[in-house]
Write a protein that holds these residues in place. Structure first.
Motif, short mmCIF file in Angstrom:
data_model
loop_
_atom_site.label_atom_id
_atom_site.label_comp_id
_atom_site.label_asym_id
_atom_site.label_seq_id
_atom_site.Cartn_x
_atom_site.Cartn_y
_atom_site.Cartn_z
N ASP A 33 44.18 79.77 -36.50
CA ASP A 33 44.00 81.03 -37.23
C ASP A 33 42.60 81.09 -37.83
N PHE A 34 42.13 82.31 -38.07
CA PHE A 34 40.81 82.49 -38.66
C PHE A 34 40.74 81.85 -40.04
N GLU A 35 41.83 81.95 -40.81
CA GLU A 35 41.85 81.37 -42.15
C GLU A 35 41.66 79.85 -42.08
N ASP A 36 42.25 79.22 -41.08
CA ASP A 36 42.10 77.78 -40.93
C ASP A 36 40.67 77.42 -40.56
N LEU A 37 40.06 78.22 -39.71
CA LEU A 37 38.67 77.96 -39.33
C LEU A 37 37.72 78.16 -40.51
N SER A 38 38.12 78.97 -41.47
CA SER A 38 37.26 79.26 -42.63
C SER A 38 37.39 78.21 -43.74
N TRP A 39 38.44 77.39 -43.67
CA TRP A 39 38.69 76.40 -44.72
C TRP A 39 37.63 75.32 -44.73
N ARG A 40 37.22 74.88 -45.93
CA ARG A 40 36.29 73.78 -46.06
C ARG A 40 36.82 72.79 -47.08
N GLU A 41 36.61 71.53 -46.77
CA GLU A 41 37.13 70.44 -47.58
C GLU A 41 36.43 70.40 -48.93
N PRO A 42 37.17 70.24 -50.04
CA PRO A 42 36.54 70.16 -51.36
C PRO A 42 35.75 68.87 -51.52
N GLY A 43 34.73 68.92 -52.37
CA GLY A 43 33.96 67.72 -52.69
C GLY A 43 32.73 67.52 -51.84
N TRP A 44 32.33 68.57 -51.09
CA TRP A 44 31.14 68.47 -50.24
C TRP A 44 30.20 69.64 -50.49
N GLU A 45 28.97 69.47 -50.08
CA GLU A 45 28.00 70.56 -50.18
C GLU A 45 28.39 71.68 -49.23
N THR A 46 27.90 72.88 -49.54
CA THR A 46 28.09 74.01 -48.63
C THR A 46 27.25 73.80 -47.39
N GLU A 47 27.83 74.12 -46.24
CA GLU A 47 27.09 73.95 -44.99
C GLU A 47 25.95 74.96 -44.90
N GLY A 48 24.94 74.59 -44.16
CA GLY A 48 23.82 75.49 -43.97
C GLY A 48 22.96 75.05 -42.81
N LYS A 49 21.76 75.63 -42.74
CA LYS A 49 20.86 75.34 -41.63
C LYS A 49 20.48 73.87 -41.59
N LEU A 50 20.34 73.25 -42.75
CA LEU A 50 19.98 71.83 -42.79
C LEU A 50 21.03 70.99 -42.07
N HIS A 51 22.29 71.32 -42.27
CA HIS A 51 23.36 70.55 -41.64
C HIS A 51 23.47 70.87 -40.15
N ARG A 52 23.13 72.08 -39.75
CA ARG A 52 23.09 72.40 -38.32
C ARG A 52 22.00 71.57 -37.64
N ARG A 53 20.88 71.43 -38.32
CA ARG A 53 19.79 70.61 -37.77
C ARG A 53 20.18 69.13 -37.75
N GLU A 54 20.91 68.70 -38.77
CA GLU A 54 21.37 67.31 -38.78
C GLU A 54 22.24 67.02 -37.55
N ALA A 55 23.19 67.92 -37.27
CA ALA A 55 24.06 67.75 -36.11
C ALA A 55 23.25 67.74 -34.82
N ALA A 56 22.30 68.66 -34.71
CA ALA A 56 21.47 68.74 -33.51
C ALA A 56 20.66 67.47 -33.32
N GLU A 57 20.12 66.93 -34.40
CA GLU A 57 19.30 65.72 -34.31
C GLU A 57 20.12 64.54 -33.83
N ARG A 58 21.36 64.42 -34.31
CA ARG A 58 22.19 63.29 -33.92
C ARG A 58 22.50 63.32 -32.43
N ILE A 59 22.73 64.51 -31.89
CA ILE A 59 23.01 64.63 -30.46
C ILE A 59 21.74 64.37 -29.65
N LEU A 60 20.66 64.97 -30.05
CA LEU A 60 19.40 64.80 -29.31
C LEU A 60 18.96 63.34 -29.25
#
Length: 575
Positions: free
Chosen positions: A413-440
């Motif tokens: 469900d869309f609501e499930d996809l929107s859920w984020r675990e408590p206790g972490w920073e909000t996701e953003g471009k920095l984290h998208r770049r982090e994921a990309a760097e790990r794969i590259l």
């Protein structure tokens, strides 16, 4: 041989484990240093969570081997090995890829350039800091707190960066700023084979963690986590000038013993026991929950009396380091299996406050895992099944945790996809770049890893359901995985809204159509490979939780696109 006879035979094995543990000559707290010969002992109460050798934790290993789920894994592996790897027709995809420009699907080199153009200086220097030892990360192989430091300790930890006993040693090394190098060893449930012989020479029991210290004159190994913590505290004070363990025969030491150093009578172990009962017990779920909640109230009241934000005052102590790995796992697993919210400020405000204080500390933050990783990692460690709440309170949170890690054919469900675990920073471009760097950075190994889903499962079977170190990949699948991983990275690095990306998104749709032309079996095999990778992104082993969520979401988008094109082709053929 029946399982009962097998169990009896194994339990009558007479063996002793050698101890390789020497202690420093300067002893500040003698009670932490007393260590008797480690005679053969049967453990069935979570002691083997770090994954020791078969002899040490024989009962847990036997019980795990007799579980229906594990037997099903063995059956699936055997049947899989009787089949050939998937046969793939990738010609239509390769013809399409040859026909498009780099703007539609950049090369790996172009993707690296795109990433660097977006990174800020601290991101660009990440790999250099890892090499120099100045970065606290699950990816680090060496840690130095000044350029002139010579490595003082060798830290043997689990390769999954999940073991709670390794975690508390890891945090303590960081808090005391003791330089160390890291050697990773698979826990039993992930390995599918014996521990490396070099490691067993250092730690004959095979258990984790183990630390080899070097005081400048000799090396000595310590292989039990609490003894390691005591040795770490002996080395030197923290940068603030204090020690994590109070002096012997002091009121503070008596209080620490009450908190975490009085065996099963300590507050921390009593909380652990009630957690295990609530998590795995089946007969009296309401009673088990009430007992666990009562323990949380007791812990909360203890924290309320502290003159500071930590268990023993204004500064972090060894009590905090011993509590945090297990409260982290309690919060995660009970949220997933029970729908139980430990981070409840109305009930346990002081625990929540303490968790937030711990999460501010770099020593802990880089070691913290997420709910999804815990929900998959814990069951095989305890040699038993975690039980779901009978009143179905768990369904909402379980669905939310699983949303990005289900097979592509299962639509969350869309609501499930929107859920984020408590206790972490909000996701953003920095984290998208982090994921990309790990794969590259690790793309060749990742391509080989993901191709296992189109290859053959391994044997012997590892106890952890997502672990298959003996699996054989499918070389032909790697060509297609390469293509769709590049689309994944390009999507992570796009700065606009997805439906405005244009050329790249159009190209992805066309590539998916071309893949599907190779046959439904080919398309679904590549979807399986992308799912295989997505379901095995581990926190903190591979990246942080916010980055993992970004990568999981992007991989899900890619595999969903392929599946949609497959269904569209199927519908057109029916008509």
């Amino acid at each position: 041989m029946t399982s009962g006879v097998l169990l009896f035979t194994l339990l009558t094995i007479n063996t002793h484990l050698a101890v390789f543990a020497f202690v420093p000559t300067v002893i500040r707290n003698a009670s932490y240093r007393q260590k008797k010969a480690d005679e053969f002992t049967i453990h069935s109460d979570g002691v083997g969570m770090a994954g020791a050798t078969f002899n040490k934790h024989i009962l847990g290993d036997v019980l795990r081997a007799l579980q229906p789920r594990y037997l099903a894994q063995v059956k699936e592996s055997i049947s899989g090995n009787l089949k050939s790897p998937a046969t793939l027709d990738l010609d239509p995809l390769l013809i399409y890829i040859d026909s498009i420009s780099d703007n539609a699907l950049p090369s790996w080199e172009d993707l690296e350039k795109l990433l660097k153009s977006q990174q800020i200086p601290v991101e660009k220097s990440f790999r250099d800091r890892l090499k120099m030892g100045s970065e606290h990360s699950a990816l680090a192989k060496i840690r130095k707190f000044s350029p002139s430091d010579n490595t003082f300790a060798t830290f043997y930890k689990d390769a999954a960066s999940w073991c709670p006993y390794c975690q508390k040693v890891w945090i303590a090394l960081e808090e005391k700023q003791i330089s160390y190098k890291v050697v990773v060893v698979d826990m039993n449930c992930y390995a599918g084979s014996s521990k490396p012989s070099d490691f067993l020479k250092v730690q004959p029991s095979g258990s984790l963690p183990c630390v080899v210290f070097n005081d400048g004159t000799k090396e000595f190994a310590i292989g039990e986590s609490n003894d390691i913590l005591a040795a770490i505290d002996e080395m030197k004070p923290t940068p603030k000038g204090n020690y994590l363990i109070p002096k012997e025969n002091s009121e503070e030491m008596d209080y620490m013993k009450f908190l975490c150093d009085d065996g099963r009578k300590s507050l921390e172990r009593r909380l652990f026991s009630e957690w295990m009962l609530y998590l795995t017990g089946k007969r009296k779920p309401v009673e088990y929950k009430e007992r666990y909640e009562a323990m949380l109230y007791e812990v909360d009241s203890v924290l309320a009396k502290s003159p500071g934000n930590f268990f023993m005052g204004k500064d972090i102590s060894m009590a905090d380091i011993k509590f945090i790995p297990f409260i982290e796992r309690q919060a995660a697993t009970l949220l997933y299996f029970k729908g139980f919210q430990l981070r409840n400020e109305s009930k346990w405000p002081n625990i929540v406050k303490w968790l937030r204080e711990m999460e501010k500390r770099p020593s802990y933050g880089a070691t913290k895992s997420d709910v999804y990783t815990h929900s998959r990692a814990l069951p095989p460690q305890i040699g038993g099944e975690c039980t779901f709440s009978p009143d179905n309170e768990f369904i909402t949170t379980k669905n939310s945790v699983d949303a990005y890690c289900l097979p592509t054919s299962v639509k969350p469900d869309f609501e499930d996809l929107s859920w984020r675990e408590p206790g972490w920073e909000t996701e953003g471009k920095l984290h998208r770049r982090e994921a990309a760097e790990r794969i590259l950075h690790n793309r060749e190994n990742i391509l080989k890893f993901a191709s296992r889903a189109a290859g053959k499962p391994g044997f012997p079977v590892a106890a952890a359901t997502l672990a298959d170190p003996m699996a054989l990949g499918n070389d032909s699948a790697r060509v297609a995985i390469d293509v769709f991983l590049r689309y994944t990275i390009h999507g992570l690095l796009q700065t606009g809204i997805r439906n405005k990306i244009g050329t790249s998104e159009d190209s992805l749709n066309e590539a998916a159509k071309a893949l599907v032309k190779g046959g439904d079996g080919t398309a679904l095999a590549i979807v399986d490979c992308l799912d295989y990778l997505r379901q095995r992104v581990g926190v903190p082993r591979d990246m942080s939780y916010p980055a993992a969520q970004q990568l999981r979401a992007e991989l899900l988008h890619i595999s969903t696109t392929i599946e949609s094109e497959s269904k569209a082709l199927e519908s057109s053929q029916v008509r």
